[in-house]
Design a protein around this motif. Structure first.
Motif, PDB file in Angstrom:
ATOM      1  N   GLY A 194      -5.387   3.554  -6.062  1.00 32.67           N
ATOM      2  CA  GLY A 194      -4.649   4.236  -5.016  1.00 32.67           C
ATOM      3  C   GLY A 194      -5.283   4.031  -3.652  1.00 32.67           C
ATOM      4  N   VAL A 195      -6.312   3.204  -3.591  1.00 25.65           N
ATOM      5  CA  VAL A 195      -7.039   2.970  -2.339  1.00 25.65           C
ATOM      6  C   VAL A 195      -6.280   1.949  -1.498  1.00 25.65           C
ATOM      7  N   GLN A 196      -5.992   2.326  -0.251  1.00 24.06           N
ATOM      8  CA  GLN A 196      -5.229   1.461   0.645  1.00 24.06           C
ATOM      9  C   GLN A 196      -5.613   1.769   2.093  1.00 24.06           C
ATOM     10  N   ARG A 197      -4.943   1.103   3.016  1.00 28.75           N
ATOM     11  CA  ARG A 197      -5.181   1.381   4.433  1.00 28.75           C
ATOM     12  C   ARG A 197      -4.670   2.775   4.797  1.00 28.75           C
ATOM     13  N   VAL A 198      -5.268   3.363   5.818  1.00 28.20           N
ATOM     14  CA  VAL A 198      -4.863   4.691   6.277  1.00 28.20           C
ATOM     15  C   VAL A 198      -3.415   4.652   6.768  1.00 28.20           C
ATOM     16  N   SER A 199      -2.615   5.641   6.336  1.00 25.41           N
ATOM     17  CA  SER A 199      -1.225   5.682   6.796  1.00 25.41           C
ATOM     18  C   SER A 199      -0.819   7.045   7.347  1.00 25.41           C
ATOM     19  N   LYS A 200      -1.535   8.116   6.985  1.00 24.25           N
ATOM     20  CA  LYS A 200      -1.065   9.459   7.336  1.00 24.25           C
ATOM     21  C   LYS A 200      -1.960  10.192   8.334  1.00 24.25           C
ATOM     22  N   ILE A 201      -3.127   9.657   8.634  1.00 21.31           N
ATOM     23  CA  ILE A 201      -4.034  10.329   9.574  1.00 21.31           C
ATOM     24  C   ILE A 201      -4.160   9.497  10.842  1.00 21.31           C
ATOM     25  N   ASP A 202      -4.086  10.162  11.969  1.00 14.06           N
ATOM     26  CA  ASP A 202      -4.216   9.487  13.254  1.00 14.06           C
ATOM     27  C   ASP A 202      -5.708   9.294  13.557  1.00 14.06           C
ATOM     28  N   THR A 203      -6.232   8.138  13.206  1.00 11.33           N
ATOM     29  CA  THR A 203      -7.645   7.861  13.406  1.00 11.33           C
ATOM     30  C   THR A 203      -7.848   6.485  14.032  1.00 11.33           C
ATOM     31  N   ILE A 204      -8.852   6.359  14.867  1.00  9.74           N
ATOM     32  CA  ILE A 204      -9.152   5.071  15.495  1.00  9.74           C
ATOM     33  C   ILE A 204      -9.699   4.071  14.475  1.00  9.74           C
ATOM     34  N   HIS A 205     -10.035   4.569  13.285  1.00 12.92           N
ATOM     35  CA  HIS A 205     -10.567   3.685  12.243  1.00 12.92           C
ATOM     36  C   HIS A 205      -9.475   3.212  11.283  1.00 12.92           C
ATOM     37  N   ARG A 206      -8.225   3.406  11.671  1.00 13.46           N
ATOM     38  CA  ARG A 206      -7.085   3.125  10.790  1.00 13.46           C
ATOM     39  C   ARG A 206      -7.159   1.730  10.166  1.00 13.46           C
ATOM     40  N   ASP A 207      -7.485   0.726  10.933  1.00 15.29           N
ATOM     41  CA  ASP A 207      -7.461  -0.656  10.438  1.00 15.29           C
ATOM     42  C   ASP A 207      -8.831  -1.160   9.991  1.00 15.29           C
ATOM     43  N   ALA A 208      -9.809  -0.253   9.974  1.00 11.48           N
ATOM     44  CA  ALA A 208     -11.161  -0.689   9.638  1.00 11.48           C
ATOM     45  C   ALA A 208     -11.636  -0.204   8.279  1.00 11.48           C
ATOM     46  N   ILE A 209     -10.946   0.801   7.723  1.00 12.23           N
ATOM     47  CA  ILE A 209     -11.419   1.385   6.471  1.00 12.23           C
ATOM     48  C   ILE A 209     -10.287   1.456   5.448  1.00 12.23           C
ATOM     49  N   TRP A 210     -10.673   1.752   4.206  1.00 12.65           N
ATOM     50  CA  TRP A 210      -9.732   1.942   3.111  1.00 12.65           C
ATOM     51  C   TRP A 210      -9.928   3.353   2.571  1.00 12.65           C
ATOM     52  N   VAL A 211      -8.828   3.998   2.188  1.00 13.47           N
ATOM     53  CA  VAL A 211      -8.900   5.381   1.718  1.00 13.47           C
ATOM     54  C   VAL A 211      -7.950   5.590   0.540  1.00 13.47           C
ATOM     55  N   GLY A 212      -8.209   6.660  -0.203  1.00 16.89           N
ATOM     56  CA  GLY A 212      -7.307   7.061  -1.272  1.00 16.89           C
ATOM     57  C   GLY A 212      -6.438   8.210  -0.798  1.00 16.89           C
ATOM     58  N   GLU A 213      -5.259   7.910  -0.284  1.00 14.94           N
ATOM     59  CA  GLU A 213      -4.362   8.939   0.251  1.00 14.94           C
ATOM     60  C   GLU A 213      -3.325   9.363  -0.788  1.00 14.94           C
ATOM     61  N   ILE A 214      -3.035  10.646  -0.812  1.00 11.99           N
ATOM     62  CA  ILE A 214      -1.946  11.176  -1.629  1.00 11.99           C
ATOM     63  C   ILE A 214      -0.621  10.852  -0.946  1.00 11.99           C
ATOM     64  N   GLU A 215       0.370  10.479  -1.737  1.00 18.94           N
ATOM     65  CA  GLU A 215       1.620  10.003  -1.148  1.00 18.94           C
ATOM     66  C   GLU A 215       2.396  11.092  -0.421  1.00 18.94           C
ATOM     67  N   HIS A 216       2.269  12.345  -0.824  1.00 17.96           N
ATOM     68  CA  HIS A 216       3.061  13.415  -0.214  1.00 17.96           C
ATOM     69  C   HIS A 216       2.535  13.804   1.164  1.00 17.96           C
ATOM     70  N   SER A 217       3.442  13.918   2.122  1.00 21.30           N
ATOM     71  CA  SER A 217       3.101  14.437   3.443  1.00 21.30           C
ATOM     72  C   SER A 217       3.007  15.956   3.372  1.00 21.30           C
ATOM     73  N   ASN A 218       2.501  16.557   4.435  1.00 17.34           N
ATOM     74  CA  ASN A 218       2.451  18.020   4.477  1.00 17.34           C
ATOM     75  C   ASN A 218       3.846  18.620   4.373  1.00 17.34           C
ATOM     76  N   ALA A 219       4.810  18.003   5.038  1.00 16.16           N
ATOM     77  CA  ALA A 219       6.182  18.517   4.995  1.00 16.16           C
ATOM     78  C   ALA A 219       6.736  18.478   3.571  1.00 16.16           C
ATOM     79  N   GLN A 220       6.437  17.434   2.842  1.00 13.86           N
ATOM     80  CA  GLN A 220       6.898  17.335   1.452  1.00 13.86           C
ATOM     81  C   GLN A 220       6.223  18.376   0.566  1.00 13.86           C
TER      82      GLN A 220
END
Length: 402
Positions: free
Chosen positions: A33-59
């Protein structure tokens, strides 16, 4: 080993699935489940890999049917999601006569929301409600209230990456000593800019997929998750004719007092915690059939933990793997996530793979398991090694027919 603390329910949400069944399928298929950052606004978006849960806060809000004016943080929402699954799995009904508690773990607490609105508090009344949910214990109380169990013990543990393992240990001790009949234990941490920036400052984030116990490992991938177990006394299990997934048979905690953010070079804390867990369980090292290692893929952790494994098990280190390449390192939730994985291993007699491994470390010849492997398992040992030298080990044992 059927006497002790029974596990009667499990719940989890992570980067590889929204429930226990989907997590198990991903572990078997080797799906990360490790991929590029998609849900957090971070300056490291394209530099790191993270394990994000698919559901947004709204969901999550919609699925949990929260009122519009709620002040649930992502921590509380993920925690409630997994805890509800665990409680439903254990088929718990409201019974005031059953002494029930909840012990949840977190490091982030409510800061995923307070950091988002930090610059707006002075002039926006709408976001000030999250100040009250900032503290670590808020999510535990919200989960307890939502589940209708806030009449008993409700407490929170925050001991860095060993937090959820310590939650399991405290819950087991409360049951063993007869103080509670049932305890919901585990932990939750969402991704946040605070943790991303903090681990980046320590220079231990990898710019690629993490590779635990590999000679060329570059660091960890952060992840977010929530995972809980329902622990019940043998007496309650017999009274209610409950199914039992496994038992918490041993546990140990030690602090190597070596460094604020590094483990002892020789694995002193991990060695002590594993030895203590074996002692509590009444087992010898040869009784352990699989080790779910902490395995963060940092230079320090894997060397320290590997040396500890050799100190405890000698030349006969059992099959081991780190499952963090699947989920990322979920911090305070890690011990809960890997508790669920350890129980799944026991249930299905399956050792889960250590993804991305290629080359053994030059300091020793330990090789983690790299394929899902069927093997008869009776006792699984799980390590959770935290900052500040807080090291914890829990042993899970198979439930056998009575």
């Amino acid at each position: 080993m059927n006497q002790g603390v029974a596990i009667t329910g499990m719940g989890i949400i992570s980067a590889i699935g929204n429930d226990v069944a989907s997590n198990y399928r991903s572990l078997l298929s080797g799906t990360t489940g490790v991929q590029r950052v998609s849900k957090i606004d971070t300056i490291h978006r394209d530099a790191i890999w993270v394990g994000e849960i698919e559901h947004s806060n709204a969901q999550l809000e919609a699925a949990l049917k929260l009122p519009k004016d709620h002040n649930y943080t992502r921590t509380a929402m993920l925690g409630l999601w997994a805890a509800k699954e665990a409680v439903a799995d254990a088929k718990i009904t409201s019974d005031a006569m059953v002494r029930t508690g909840i012990i949840s773990a977190t490091t982030v607490g409510g800061m995923d929301m307070t950091e988002r609105y930090f610059y707006e508090y002075l002039h926006s009344e709408a976001c000030r409600k999250y100040i009250e949910s900032h503290h670590a214990g808020d999510h535990s109380q919200k989960i307890a209230t939502a589940l209708g169990i806030n009449h008993g013990l409700v407490t929170t543990i925050s001991t860095a990456c060993s937090s959820a393992a310590n939650s399991v240990m405290l819950g087991a001790r409360l049951i063993k000593t007869g103080r509670l009949d049932r305890v919901i234990v585990g932990g939750v941490d969402p991704l946040s800019k605070f943790t991303i920036n903090g681990f980046n400052a320590l220079m231990i984030l990898s710019d690629a997929h993490n590779t635990p116990f590999d000679q060329h490992r570059k660091g960890l991938n952060l992840g977010e998750a929530a995972a809980y177990l329902v622990l019940e006394s043998d007496t309650l299990v017999k009274q209610e004719a409950k199914k039992v997934y496994a038992y918490v048979s041993g546990y140990g905690n030690a602090n190597d007092a070596f460094h604020q953010t590094a483990s002892s070079d020789h694995g002193d804390g991990a060695t002590l915690s594993m030895q203590k867990a074996l002692e509590v369980a009444g087992l010898s090292p040869r009784d352990i059939h699989y080790i779910n290692a902490h395995g963060t893929a940092t230079r320090n952790n894997d060397l320290s933990e590997g040396r500890a494994l050799i100190r405890v098990f000698g030349d006969a280190v059992p099959p081991f793997s780190s499952t963090k390449p699947f989920t990322g390192h979920t911090l305070a939730a890690a011990g809960g996530v890997e508790a669920v994985f350890s129980v799944l291993a026991l249930q299905h007699n399956t050792i889960f793979p250590n993804l991305n491994f290629e080359s053994p470390m030059e300091e020793f010849k330990l090789r983690p398991e790299t394929q899902a492997t069927e093997r008869e398992l009776t006792h699984v040992l799980s390590n959770s090694l935290g900052f500040g030298g807080n090291c914890s080990t829990v042993i899970y044992s198979k439930a056998t027919p009575s």
